[in-house]
Design an enzyme around this catalytic site. Sequence first.
Site, PDB file in Angstrom:
ATOM      1  N   ARG A 292       0.386  -1.117  -0.220  1.00 35.12           N
ATOM      2  CA  ARG A 292      -0.215  -0.010   0.043  1.00 35.12           C
ATOM      3  C   ARG A 292       1.010   1.172   0.002  1.00 35.12           C
ATOM      4  O   ARG A 292       1.391   1.216   0.970  1.00 35.12           O
ATOM      5  CB  ARG A 292      -0.794   0.024   1.043  1.00 35.12           C
ATOM      6  CG  ARG A 292      -1.799   1.109   1.917  1.00 35.12           C
ATOM      7  CD  ARG A 292      -3.014   1.434   2.438  1.00 35.12           C
ATOM      8  NE  ARG A 292      -3.495   2.511   2.345  1.00 35.12           N
ATOM      9  CZ  ARG A 292      -2.915   3.549   3.477  1.00 35.12           C
ATOM     10  NH1 ARG A 292      -2.470   3.173   4.989  1.00 35.12           N
ATOM     11  NH2 ARG A 292      -4.142   4.312   4.103  1.00 35.12           N
TER      12      ARG A 292
ATOM     13  N   HIS B  85      -2.833  10.746   1.158  1.00 33.33           N
ATOM     14  CA  HIS B  85      -1.548  10.626   2.469  1.00 33.33           C
ATOM     15  C   HIS B  85      -1.722  12.475   2.537  1.00 33.33           C
ATOM     16  O   HIS B  85      -0.273  11.950   3.256  1.00 33.33           O
ATOM     17  CB  HIS B  85      -1.213   9.766   2.710  1.00 33.33           C
ATOM     18  CG  HIS B  85      -1.241   8.677   3.768  1.00 33.33           C
ATOM     19  ND1 HIS B  85      -1.223   7.426   3.759  1.00 33.33           N
ATOM     20  CD2 HIS B  85      -0.515   9.188   4.889  1.00 33.33           C
ATOM     21  CE1 HIS B  85      -0.553   7.603   4.732  1.00 33.33           C
ATOM     22  NE2 HIS B  85      -0.182   8.670   5.866  1.00 33.33           N
TER      23      HIS B  85
ATOM     24  N   GLU C  81      -6.222   8.170   6.635  1.00 33.13           N
ATOM     25  CA  GLU C  81      -7.453   9.295   7.707  1.00 33.13           C
ATOM     26  C   GLU C  81      -7.658  10.542   7.867  1.00 33.13           C
ATOM     27  O   GLU C  81      -7.066  11.286   8.111  1.00 33.13           O
ATOM     28  CB  GLU C  81      -5.614   9.133   8.207  1.00 33.13           C
ATOM     29  CG  GLU C  81      -5.870   7.449   8.887  1.00 33.13           C
ATOM     30  CD  GLU C  81      -4.359   7.692  10.620  1.00 33.13           C
ATOM     31  OE1 GLU C  81      -3.886   7.874  10.823  1.00 33.13           O
ATOM     32  OE2 GLU C  81      -4.308   6.517  10.900  1.00 33.13           O
TER      33      GLU C  81
ATOM     34  N   ASN D 162      -6.972   1.805   9.549  1.00 32.71           N
ATOM     35  CA  ASN D 162      -5.318   2.085  10.444  1.00 32.71           C
ATOM     36  C   ASN D 162      -5.377   1.537  12.020  1.00 32.71           C
ATOM     37  O   ASN D 162      -7.063   2.609  12.689  1.00 32.71           O
ATOM     38  CB  ASN D 162      -5.173   3.337  10.285  1.00 32.71           C
ATOM     39  CG  ASN D 162      -5.226   3.634   8.589  1.00 32.71           C
ATOM     40  OD1 ASN D 162      -4.898   2.120   8.045  1.00 32.71           O
ATOM     41  ND2 ASN D 162      -4.509   4.869   8.145  1.00 32.71           N
TER      42      ASN D 162
ATOM     43  N   TYR E 250      -3.903   1.623  15.498  1.00 29.42           N
ATOM     44  CA  TYR E 250      -2.986   1.636  16.679  1.00 29.42           C
ATOM     45  C   TYR E 250      -3.190   1.301  17.853  1.00 29.42           C
ATOM     46  O   TYR E 250      -2.882   0.455  18.496  1.00 29.42           O
ATOM     47  CB  TYR E 250      -2.444   2.150  16.073  1.00 29.42           C
ATOM     48  CG  TYR E 250      -1.702   2.922  14.730  1.00 29.42           C
ATOM     49  CD1 TYR E 250      -0.345   2.743  15.062  1.00 29.42           C
ATOM     50  CD2 TYR E 250      -2.793   3.554  13.901  1.00 29.42           C
ATOM     51  CE1 TYR E 250       0.469   2.285  13.994  1.00 29.42           C
ATOM     52  CE2 TYR E 250      -1.781   3.439  12.351  1.00 29.42           C
ATOM     53  CZ  TYR E 250      -0.523   2.795  12.509  1.00 29.42           C
ATOM     54  OH  TYR E 250       0.152   3.009  11.016  1.00 29.42           O
TER      55      TYR E 250
ATOM     56  N   GLU F 274      -3.254  -0.238   7.834  1.00 33.67           N
ATOM     57  CA  GLU F 274      -2.040  -0.139   8.529  1.00 33.67           C
ATOM     58  C   GLU F 274      -1.931  -0.257  10.534  1.00 33.67           C
ATOM     59  O   GLU F 274      -3.436  -0.701  11.081  1.00 33.67           O
ATOM     60  CB  GLU F 274      -2.294   1.817   9.472  1.00 33.67           C
ATOM     61  CG  GLU F 274      -1.313   2.524   8.236  1.00 33.67           C
ATOM     62  CD  GLU F 274      -1.416   3.693   7.974  1.00 33.67           C
ATOM     63  OE1 GLU F 274      -1.095   4.599   9.560  1.00 33.67           O
ATOM     64  OE2 GLU F 274      -0.959   4.787   7.235  1.00 33.67           O
TER      65      GLU F 274
HETATM   66  C1  FCB Z   1      -0.284   6.959  10.742  1.00 33.97           C
HETATM   67  C2  FCB Z   1      -1.040   7.437   9.701  1.00 33.97           C
HETATM   68  C3  FCB Z   1       0.837   7.453   8.825  1.00 33.97           C
HETATM   69  C4  FCB Z   1       1.485   7.054  10.493  1.00 33.97           C
HETATM   70  C5  FCB Z   1       1.040   6.354  11.536  1.00 33.97           C
HETATM   71  C6  FCB Z   1       2.260   6.489  12.167  1.00 33.97           C
HETATM   72  O1  FCB Z   1      -1.698   7.031  11.671  1.00 33.97           O
HETATM   73  O2  FCB Z   1      -1.877   7.705   8.364  1.00 33.97           O
HETATM   74  O3  FCB Z   1       1.540   7.607   7.889  1.00 33.97           O
HETATM   75  O4  FCB Z   1       2.790   8.154  10.820  1.00 33.97           O
HETATM   76  O5  FCB Z   1      -0.227   6.937  11.170  1.00 33.97           O
END
Ligand code: FCB
Length: 489
Positions: free
Chosen positions: A116, A160, A206, A334, A336, A395
């Site tokens: 990607r 992006h 995002e 995405n 995290y 992500e």
């Molecule tokens: C996400 C972003 C990516 C990178 C990661 C750590 O929010 O999409 O570009 O910064 O975090």
Amino acid sequence: MSRPRITRRGLAAAAGAIGFGAAAAALVPSAQARRTALPGAVPGFPKGFRWGTATSAYQIEGAAGEDGRGLSIWDTFADMPGKIVDGSNARRSVDHYHRYKEDVQLMKGLGAKTYRFSIAWPRVFPDGGKTANPKGLDFYDRLVDELLANGIEPFATLYHWDLPQLLQDRRGGWESRDTALAFADYAGHVARRLTDRVRHVFTVNELSMFVEMGYGKGSFAPGLKLPAGRRNQVRHNAVLGHGLAVQAVRAMGRAGTQVGLAENIGTAVPAIETPENIQAAERATRELNAPFLTVILEGRYTDAYLESAGADAPKFTAEDLKTVSSPIDLLGLNVYVPSHYVQASDHPSGYTAIPFPASYPRMSSSWLTISPEALYWAPRHAAKLWNAKNIYITENGTASSDQPAADGVVYDIDRVMYLRNYLTQLQRATSEGIPVCGYFLWSLLDNFEWADGYATRFGLIHVDYATQKRTPKLSAAFYREVIARNALA
Ligand code: FCB
């Protein structure tokens, strides 16, 4: 994170690990050992699960002044004193623009079958208008051909965060509907040229991050701190831009092109998995995403969002909402960290959010709470709330301090720990039939991490920024093994 050294070539070739640091490669069992030693008890992922890595144009390409590229808002923002922690910029970054062939070989060395990446709008329309740069898509043509020649399927993201600076100067960026319209023109232009080979397209990366950080907190480009009403209008213009771009890709792209978006979904995790808390987490997740995923997937703003915005609510028409909610084929998440852990409550919202205690464990960046369950609940909520099919984790990954050891290797066992725990939760999701089709690890390479500059490393591959030498970390060997087994390693 960390980085390896040691004579790469001979050993890497012996281990069949193209481009891998010897130490990392030596940790990967041979194909024979893999066949015989694979423990049947290790939980697997569905057949054909698509493993890959993710990057973005501004963070890795460099070549800021080449082949007619225009300025982006991130070029301008990085030049403002105090905006980037280490005072850096991404004019050169990791020079992927010139080193993409080597980088594709590194992907191949991982065994990844997908990649990607994002396209830089200012390369394609340098002034953000309708005049295309004749060389603007040539690099992506070459990249896509190189990927396909190496058996790697390209997934492209159109935006992006690197908006052409002139759109900011002349139109106020996403404060204007004109930016949404310009985005659709750009999306159609890219689709016409690339969708003969790029079969999966994400419109925006995002929405929530670039709007809230760029137009609310001011810590990302363009660095604005708008009052609530104007910020809500930016949110609306951004989802409108996504919807218009979906339509443009369908109109101009090859039939059957799969189009969607990649969103940093706000996720509520039930603190304890009781039916009441799970329901509370679903409600919370729907509200957390009200101005972004929820309106895109439901075609309406939630009552609670409009009520709480009051006079500051965005201005929109019924026609806008139809555009915003244009059907999509793919949903990229995405993931995290969760927004909150929640529990059920008698409050009218049905939930209360539990604050993270000071002692909550974190990775090397303070925002990176270690919450593997997010990778189970994010896709589960999306499937339950919006009947999402074709979910991709677009992500997931972590920063780590990544100091090379005396032998030159980056033994990033903290990243390995993080990935193993998160992937365990993803496996839980797929084993329950939640339709997750693939996973893109952020990121292939260390790179320019926005306001953190180069101080924060997210790559599986270490980059020495002075020499541009790429060296796979221990986590690259781990990921390679996961991909080879299609199971945890
Ligand atoms: C996400 C972003 C990516 C990178 C990661 C750590 O929010 O999409 O570009 O910064 O975090």
